[in-house]
Design an enzyme around this catalytic site. Structure first.
Site, PDB file in Angstrom:
ATOM      1  N   CYS A 240       0.859  -1.190   0.000  1.00  0.00           N
ATOM      2  CA  CYS A 240       0.000   0.000   0.000  1.00  0.00           C
ATOM      3  C   CYS A 240       0.891   1.235   0.000  1.00  0.00           C
ATOM      4  O   CYS A 240       1.706   1.400   0.908  1.00  0.00           O
ATOM      5  CB  CYS A 240      -0.904  -0.015   1.232  1.00  0.00           C
ATOM      6  N   ASN A 249       2.034  -9.024  -0.749  1.00  0.00           N
ATOM      7  CA  ASN A 249       1.185 -10.016  -0.080  1.00  0.00           C
ATOM      8  C   ASN A 249       1.897 -11.363  -0.065  1.00  0.00           C
ATOM      9  O   ASN A 249       2.843 -11.576  -0.819  1.00  0.00           O
ATOM     10  CB  ASN A 249      -0.112 -10.216  -0.877  1.00  0.00           C
TER      11      ASN A 249
HETATM   12  C1  LIG Z   1     -10.979   8.006  -1.264  1.00  0.00           C
HETATM   13  C2  LIG Z   1     -10.398   9.119  -2.098  1.00  0.00           C
HETATM   14  C3  LIG Z   1     -11.026   9.122  -3.471  1.00  0.00           C
HETATM   15  C4  LIG Z   1     -10.715  10.430  -1.395  1.00  0.00           C
HETATM   16  O1  LIG Z   1      -9.984  11.468  -2.028  1.00  0.00           O
HETATM   17  P1  LIG Z   1     -10.398  12.978  -1.857  1.00  0.00           P
HETATM   18  O2  LIG Z   1      -9.402  13.797  -2.593  1.00  0.00           O
HETATM   19  O3  LIG Z   1     -10.634  13.243  -0.412  1.00  0.00           O
HETATM   20  O4  LIG Z   1     -11.785  12.957  -2.672  1.00  0.00           O
HETATM   21  P2  LIG Z   1     -13.005  13.924  -2.676  1.00  0.00           P
HETATM   22  O5  LIG Z   1     -14.206  13.104  -2.341  1.00  0.00           O
HETATM   23  O6  LIG Z   1     -12.713  15.157  -1.865  1.00  0.00           O
HETATM   24  O7  LIG Z   1     -13.081  14.360  -4.221  1.00  0.00           O
HETATM   25  C5  LIG Z   1     -12.062  15.124  -4.848  1.00  0.00           C
HETATM   26  C6  LIG Z   1     -12.113  14.931  -6.342  1.00  0.00           C
HETATM   27  O8  LIG Z   1     -11.803  13.577  -6.650  1.00  0.00           O
HETATM   28  C7  LIG Z   1     -12.841  13.007  -7.441  1.00  0.00           C
HETATM   29  N1  LIG Z   1     -13.002  11.604  -7.000  1.00  0.00           N
HETATM   30  C8  LIG Z   1     -13.354  11.208  -5.755  1.00  0.00           C
HETATM   31  N2  LIG Z   1     -13.418   9.876  -5.714  1.00  0.00           N
HETATM   32  C9  LIG Z   1     -13.106   9.439  -6.948  1.00  0.00           C
HETATM   33  C10 LIG Z   1     -13.032   8.131  -7.503  1.00  0.00           C
HETATM   34  N3  LIG Z   1     -13.303   7.038  -6.771  1.00  0.00           N
HETATM   35  N4  LIG Z   1     -12.680   8.002  -8.789  1.00  0.00           N
HETATM   36  C11 LIG Z   1     -12.404   9.096  -9.531  1.00  0.00           C
HETATM   37  N5  LIG Z   1     -12.475  10.372  -9.066  1.00  0.00           N
HETATM   38  C12 LIG Z   1     -12.831  10.525  -7.775  1.00  0.00           C
HETATM   39  C13 LIG Z   1     -14.080  13.804  -7.115  1.00  0.00           C
HETATM   40  O9  LIG Z   1     -15.028  13.671  -8.169  1.00  0.00           O
HETATM   41  C14 LIG Z   1     -13.480  15.189  -6.976  1.00  0.00           C
HETATM   42  O10 LIG Z   1     -13.239  15.697  -8.300  1.00  0.00           O
HETATM   43  P3  LIG Z   1     -13.404  17.271  -8.595  1.00  0.00           P
HETATM   44  O11 LIG Z   1     -14.816  17.564  -8.197  1.00  0.00           O
HETATM   45  O12 LIG Z   1     -12.381  17.937  -7.716  1.00  0.00           O
HETATM   46  O13 LIG Z   1     -13.101  17.330 -10.053  1.00  0.00           O
HETATM   47  C15 LIG Z   1      -8.854   9.011  -2.218  1.00  0.00           C
HETATM   48  O14 LIG Z   1      -8.302   9.189  -0.961  1.00  0.00           O
HETATM   49  C16 LIG Z   1      -8.422   7.694  -2.764  1.00  0.00           C
HETATM   50  O15 LIG Z   1      -8.649   7.402  -3.926  1.00  0.00           O
HETATM   51  N6  LIG Z   1      -7.777   6.853  -1.917  1.00  0.00           N
HETATM   52  C17 LIG Z   1      -7.423   5.502  -2.282  1.00  0.00           C
HETATM   53  C18 LIG Z   1      -6.017   5.205  -1.921  1.00  0.00           C
HETATM   54  C19 LIG Z   1      -5.734   3.757  -2.213  1.00  0.00           C
HETATM   55  O16 LIG Z   1      -6.221   3.174  -3.166  1.00  0.00           O
HETATM   56  N7  LIG Z   1      -4.875   3.161  -1.377  1.00  0.00           N
HETATM   57  C20 LIG Z   1      -4.460   1.814  -1.546  1.00  0.00           C
HETATM   58  C21 LIG Z   1      -5.525   0.849  -1.214  1.00  0.00           C
HETATM   59  S1  LIG Z   1      -4.822  -0.576  -0.444  1.00  0.00           S
HETATM   60  C22 LIG Z   1      -5.557  -0.667   1.060  1.00  0.00           C
HETATM   61  O17 LIG Z   1      -6.249   0.214   1.399  1.00  0.00           O
HETATM   62  C23 LIG Z   1      -5.296  -1.868   1.909  1.00  0.00           C
HETATM   63  C24 LIG Z   1      -5.867  -3.190   1.394  1.00  0.00           C
HETATM   64  C25 LIG Z   1      -7.302  -3.049   0.896  1.00  0.00           C
HETATM   65  O18 LIG Z   1      -5.094  -3.669   0.315  1.00  0.00           O
HETATM   66  C26 LIG Z   1      -5.850  -4.243   2.520  1.00  0.00           C
HETATM   67  C27 LIG Z   1      -4.599  -4.258   3.378  1.00  0.00           C
HETATM   68  O19 LIG Z   1      -3.498  -4.526   2.867  1.00  0.00           O
HETATM   69  O20 LIG Z   1      -4.739  -4.012   4.575  1.00  0.00           O
END
Ligand SMILES: CC(C)(COP(=O)([O-])OP(=O)([O-])OC[C@H]1O[C@@H](n2cnc3c(N)ncnc32)[C@H](O)[C@@H]1OP(=O)([O-])[O-])[C@@H](O)C(=O)NCCC(=O)NCCSC(=O)C[C@@](C)(O)CC(=O)[O-]
Length: 300
Positions: A240, A249
């Site tokens: 991550c 993993n």
């Molecule tokens: C959650 C957010 C989106 C919040 O991100 P944010 O910047 O707080 O989003 P927001 O809700 O304030 O929106 C800002 C802008 O982003 C757009 N937006 C908002 N959401 C999306 C979306 N889904 N797809 C495309 N666009 C998106 C939204 O439309 C807006 O656009 P604007 O109006 O400014 O033009 C961001 O923090 C994020 O994407 N985080 C993900 C990070 C990630 O993937 N990390 C790795 C995952 S691995 C993990 O978590 C562990 C796991 C699962 O593997 C298990 C383990 O190992 O323990």
């Protein structure tokens, strides 16, 4: 020793495995990887994630990938979804199953999805409602269940609290993530004793990263608690980007070898998975660290 007779492997390589890779992997290669994995006997593949491409640029091609793979009817194709925007994109590609995710610890939750734990619940509730209304099953991840890179040790009671909320929303299964891969069997034992006081073993899956080489031992401890679902990643890829120090993993092929030699069925073909893992070395331009791949390379 009483162990389960059959275990399900949930392949997360195309998502968790690739999300941490620095150089952009061509979309065609991701599609090829998923298509090849679909022919190994695996019945569950997490193919990509519909997070913001700014946060995880590697998976910016999620729509193209999910729309282009050859779907094997025996395989469930899942994707990570953080919010309604992500759900819209996932449903547009007819994802089979939605995986929501959050952390048991404040520090990682904030770093990973830019929200506090309490701010995350209503966002995920809406996603689960939307996914269920669209006829999709929802799986929930709880990350940092043993240790958080920001907050330190996680109390098992906190993991129970988060899991209860996600089950109340309607998720059918929770995957417990040792996100930074530092957990040891005694900690997994303590966690599972607490979890199994509240939930059935069928409701839980384990997701071990292998930073300290303890993932297989942690799987063994989980098997002894009757857990039958494990996430794993081809070639041991993964990590991550918002959990400093997290490596891949547990490698699917190493886990398969262990299960196979213990007489536990998975329905997955070890040789084919190892071949797919080996082929990823060319795609990524680096050697993979799984033991089965090293043996296939002739480096016993
Ligand atoms: C959650 C957010 C989106 C919040 O991100 P944010 O910047 O707080 O989003 P927001 O809700 O304030 O929106 C800002 C802008 O982003 C757009 N937006 C908002 N959401 C999306 C979306 N889904 N797809 C495309 N666009 C998106 C939204 O439309 C807006 O656009 P604007 O109006 O400014 O033009 C961001 O923090 C994020 O994407 N985080 C993900 C990070 C990630 O993937 N990390 C790795 C995952 S691995 C993990 O978590 C562990 C796991 C699962 O593997 C298990 C383990 O190992 O323990």
């Amino acid at each position: 020793m009483e162990l389960p007779k059959r275990v399900q492997l949930k392949e997360v390589g195309p998502r968790d495995g690739l999300q941490n890779e620095k150089g952009f992997i061509p979309t065609e290669e991701k599609i090829k990887l998923i298509d090849r994995l679909s022919e190994t006997g695996l019945d569950y593949i997490e193919v990509t994630s519909f997070v913001h491409p700014k946060w995880i640029p590697q998976l910016a091609d999620a729509v193209k990938v999910l729309k282009s793979i050859k779907r094997n009817p025996n395989v469930t194709y899942a994707a990570l979804v953080p919010n309604m925007k992500g759900l819209e994109r996932a449903l547009e590609c007819n994802v089979d199953e939605v995986s929501i995710f959050m952390s048991a610890s404040e520090g990682h939750n904030q770093a990973n999805i830019n929200k506090s734990i309490n701010e995350t619940f209503p966002i995920l509730k809406e996603v689960v409602e939307g996914a269920l209304a669209a006829g999709k099953n929802v799986r929930g991840y709880v990350s940092t269940v043993i240790t958080c890179p920001y907050d330190g040790y996680t109390e098992p009671t906190q993991v129970v609290r988060i899991a209860e909320k996600l089950f109340e929303m309607g998720v059918t299964e929770i995957s417990l993530g040792d996100t930074i891969g530092v957990g040891v069997p005694t900690q997994v034992d303590t966690l599972l004793i607490e979890m199994l006081r509240h939930f059935k073993s069928e409701q839980l899956a384990m997701h071990f990263h292998d930073t300290r080489g303890t993932a297989l031992a942690n799987v063994m401890t989980s098997l002894m608690h009757g857990i039958t679902k494990f996430d794993s990643s081809i070639g041991g890829l993964g990590g991550c980007p918002y959990a400093k120090g997290a490596s891949g993993n547990v490698a699917t092929e190493d886990l398969l070898y262990m299960l196979q030699e213990m007489g536990i069925e998975t329905g997955v073909q070890l040789e084919r998975v190892t071949e797919v893992a080996l082929s990823m070395e060319n795609v990524l331009g680096k050697k993979l660290s799984s033991k089965q791949v090293m043996i296939a390379r002739g480096e016993e």
